[in-house]
Design a protein around this motif. Structure first.
Motif, mmCIF file in Angstrom:
data_model
loop_
_atom_site.group_PDB
_atom_site.id
_atom_site.type_symbol
_atom_site.label_atom_id
_atom_site.label_comp_id
_atom_site.label_asym_id
_atom_site.label_seq_id
_atom_site.Cartn_x
_atom_site.Cartn_y
_atom_site.Cartn_z
ATOM 1 N N THR A 1 -10.448 -1.093 -2.478
ATOM 2 C CA THR A 1 -9.302 -1.121 -3.400
ATOM 3 C C THR A 1 -9.571 -2.026 -4.589
ATOM 4 O O THR A 1 -8.635 -2.484 -5.258
ATOM 5 C CB THR A 1 -8.031 -1.584 -2.666
ATOM 6 N N GLY B 1 -3.885 0.098 -3.763
ATOM 7 C CA GLY B 1 -3.054 -0.965 -3.210
ATOM 8 C C GLY B 1 -2.951 -2.156 -4.135
ATOM 9 O O GLY B 1 -3.499 -2.162 -5.240
ATOM 10 N N LYS C 1 -2.916 -9.830 4.927
ATOM 11 C CA LYS C 1 -2.791 -9.251 6.263
ATOM 12 C C LYS C 1 -3.240 -10.228 7.344
ATOM 13 O O LYS C 1 -2.611 -10.321 8.412
ATOM 14 C CB LYS C 1 -3.597 -7.950 6.345
ATOM 15 N N GLN D 1 0.843 -1.194 0.000
ATOM 16 C CA GLN D 1 0.000 0.000 0.000
ATOM 17 C C GLN D 1 0.878 1.243 0.000
ATOM 18 O O GLN D 1 1.947 1.257 0.626
ATOM 19 C CB GLN D 1 -0.904 0.017 1.237
ATOM 20 N N VAL E 1 -1.646 8.313 3.699
ATOM 21 C CA VAL E 1 -2.935 7.907 4.271
ATOM 22 C C VAL E 1 -3.884 9.098 4.250
ATOM 23 O O VAL E 1 -3.522 10.208 4.666
ATOM 24 C CB VAL E 1 -2.761 7.392 5.715
ATOM 25 N N ASP F 1 -10.667 -5.404 6.395
ATOM 26 C CA ASP F 1 -9.602 -4.479 6.011
ATOM 27 C C ASP F 1 -10.157 -3.197 5.409
ATOM 28 O O ASP F 1 -9.447 -2.187 5.346
ATOM 29 C CB ASP F 1 -8.647 -5.167 5.020
ATOM 30 N N SER G 1 -8.484 -5.802 -3.116
ATOM 31 C CA SER G 1 -9.018 -5.889 -1.759
ATOM 32 C C SER G 1 -8.947 -7.289 -1.161
ATOM 33 O O SER G 1 -8.578 -7.454 0.002
ATOM 34 C CB SER G 1 -10.456 -5.360 -1.721
ATOM 35 N N ARG H 1 -7.830 5.424 4.141
ATOM 36 C CA ARG H 1 -7.509 4.767 2.881
ATOM 37 C C ARG H 1 -6.131 5.264 2.447
ATOM 38 O O ARG H 1 -5.716 6.385 2.793
ATOM 39 C CB ARG H 1 -8.565 5.011 1.789
ATOM 40 N N HIS H 2 -5.382 4.414 1.714
ATOM 41 C CA HIS H 2 -4.052 4.778 1.224
ATOM 42 C C HIS H 2 -4.169 5.270 -0.216
ATOM 43 O O HIS H 2 -4.900 4.685 -1.015
ATOM 44 C CB HIS H 2 -3.114 3.569 1.278
ATOM 45 N N ASP I 1 -9.534 0.148 7.247
ATOM 46 C CA ASP I 1 -8.245 0.837 7.163
ATOM 47 C C ASP I 1 -7.813 1.160 5.737
ATOM 48 O O ASP I 1 -6.984 2.046 5.528
ATOM 49 C CB ASP I 1 -7.157 -0.025 7.811
ATOM 50 N N SER I 2 -8.365 0.437 4.758
ATOM 51 C CA SER I 2 -7.857 0.553 3.384
ATOM 52 C C SER I 2 -8.864 1.077 2.387
ATOM 53 O O SER I 2 -8.500 1.406 1.252
ATOM 54 C CB SER I 2 -7.355 -0.815 2.901
ATOM 55 N N GLY J 1 -9.588 3.506 -2.281
ATOM 56 C CA GLY J 1 -8.195 3.499 -1.876
ATOM 57 C C GLY J 1 -7.358 2.753 -2.887
ATOM 58 O O GLY J 1 -7.882 2.126 -3.816
#
Length: 315
Positions: free
Chosen positions: A272, A161, A283, A13, A17, A265, A276, A43-44, A268-269, A159
């Motif tokens: 994606t 990733g 993780k 990622q 942020v 996830d 995803s 989200r990144h 936090d993300s 996001g």
């Protein structure tokens, strides 16, 4: 017939942020509004020097290292993405070049949010057909590039990733590490999730997608388990496409996976897309939350109103 199994995972990622408070400075929204409706906190977001293929290559390199394989040993690279800007070279070809691979077959697969589970099934099929022995499967998307940053209903979701899996031949076809895929689509609702225009922008009919996902997907997911010969209560984990916590939690509950770890996830993300599922699974494995060999339901859904799911054995 030889089966296949996932032996290692990896994810990547961007460092930047974007919080809900950051978004509140861009559009009319708030942390409370976003959290209550979709469950996302952060989200990144990748910068201009982090294209899709670079994120994909980072995730792929980590997965290969975890598998103990050299890039030259891979004979097929599959990249699931819907945010590649260029038509050619493909993302898979660029990943192969970045990693210094030998002469693998390379192919991009665009099924948007269910791209990774479609690509994983394609890898399994290629191995079963004798066309490959070691496959690098990657889901990577840079959703920030296609976000409409003036639309508070969609920009808060997205996001960036990448997540990757190494898939190898499994001689014991009687207990395959990747179960049979169940995939399909709802063509008449294909316009409910869109990436269209010049420049391309993401848009969706949020309520239609929500109703479809929460009512139609649970029985399909149970059929995925049935095809794999695994009862929902035997699942060690459930990794759904990380679209929205208000979709993930009711769908997981309706599947009946009462003993499973549920991937969340998305908190936090963000969403994606094709990244995803492999990112969330990577993780979970990295944190030791799922026992090696445990059955894990992977189920992607979204763009095109497509879906694809399979049960795998956790690496």
């Amino acid at each position: 017939m030889t089966g296949s199994r996932v032996v290692a995972l990896g994810h990547y990622q961007p460092a930047k942020v974007l919080t809900n408070d950051d978004l509140a400075a861009l559009v009319d929204t708030s942390d409370e509004w976003i959290t209550s409706r979709v469950g996302i906190k952060t989200r990144h977001v990748g910068g201009p020097d982090e294209p899709v293929d670079e994120m994909a290559a980072h995730a792929g390199a980590k997965a290969l290292a975890a598998a103990g394989l050299q890039p030259a040993e891979v004979d097929l690279v599959l990249v699931a993405t819907s945010t590649a800007i260029d038509r050619s070279p493909s993302m898979s070809a660029r990943v192969a070049a970045r990693l210094g691979m030998g002469s693998p077959a390379v192919m991009d697969i665009n099924v948007v949010c269910s791209g990774f589970t479609h690509a994983l099934a394609t890898a399994d099929h290629a191995i079963r057909a004798g066309a490959a022995e070691r496959v690098l499967v990657i889901g990577a998307d840079k959703m920030a590039d296609i976000a409409d940053w003036t639309d508070r209903s969609t920009c808060v979701l997205l996001g960036d990733g990448a997540g990757a899996a190494v898939v190898v031949a499994e001689p014991d076809a009687g207990r395959p590490g990747i179960g049979a895929v169940l995939w399909g689509s709802v063509p008449e609702m294909g316009n409910a999730v869109r990436i269209e225009g010049t420049p391309p922008r993401f848009a969706q009919e949020g309520q239609s997608v929500y109703r479809w996902a929460t009512t139609q997907l649970p029985p399909i997911a149970r059929k995925v388990c049935e095809k794999a010969g695994v009862a929902p209560e035997e699942l060690g984990a459930v990794v759904l496409h990380q679209a929205n916590l208000r979709i993930i939690e009711p769908v997981a509950r309706k599947i009946g996976a009462v003993n499973a770890v549920i991937a969340r996830d998305v908190v936090d993300s963000g969403n994606t897309s094709a990244a995803s599922i492999p990112m969330a699974l990577s993780k979970l494995v990295e944190r030791g939350e799922v026992e090696s060999g445990a059955p894990v339901l992977l189920f992607g859904f979204g763009g095109n109103l497509s879906y694809a799911g399979q049960v795998i054995r956790c690496p």
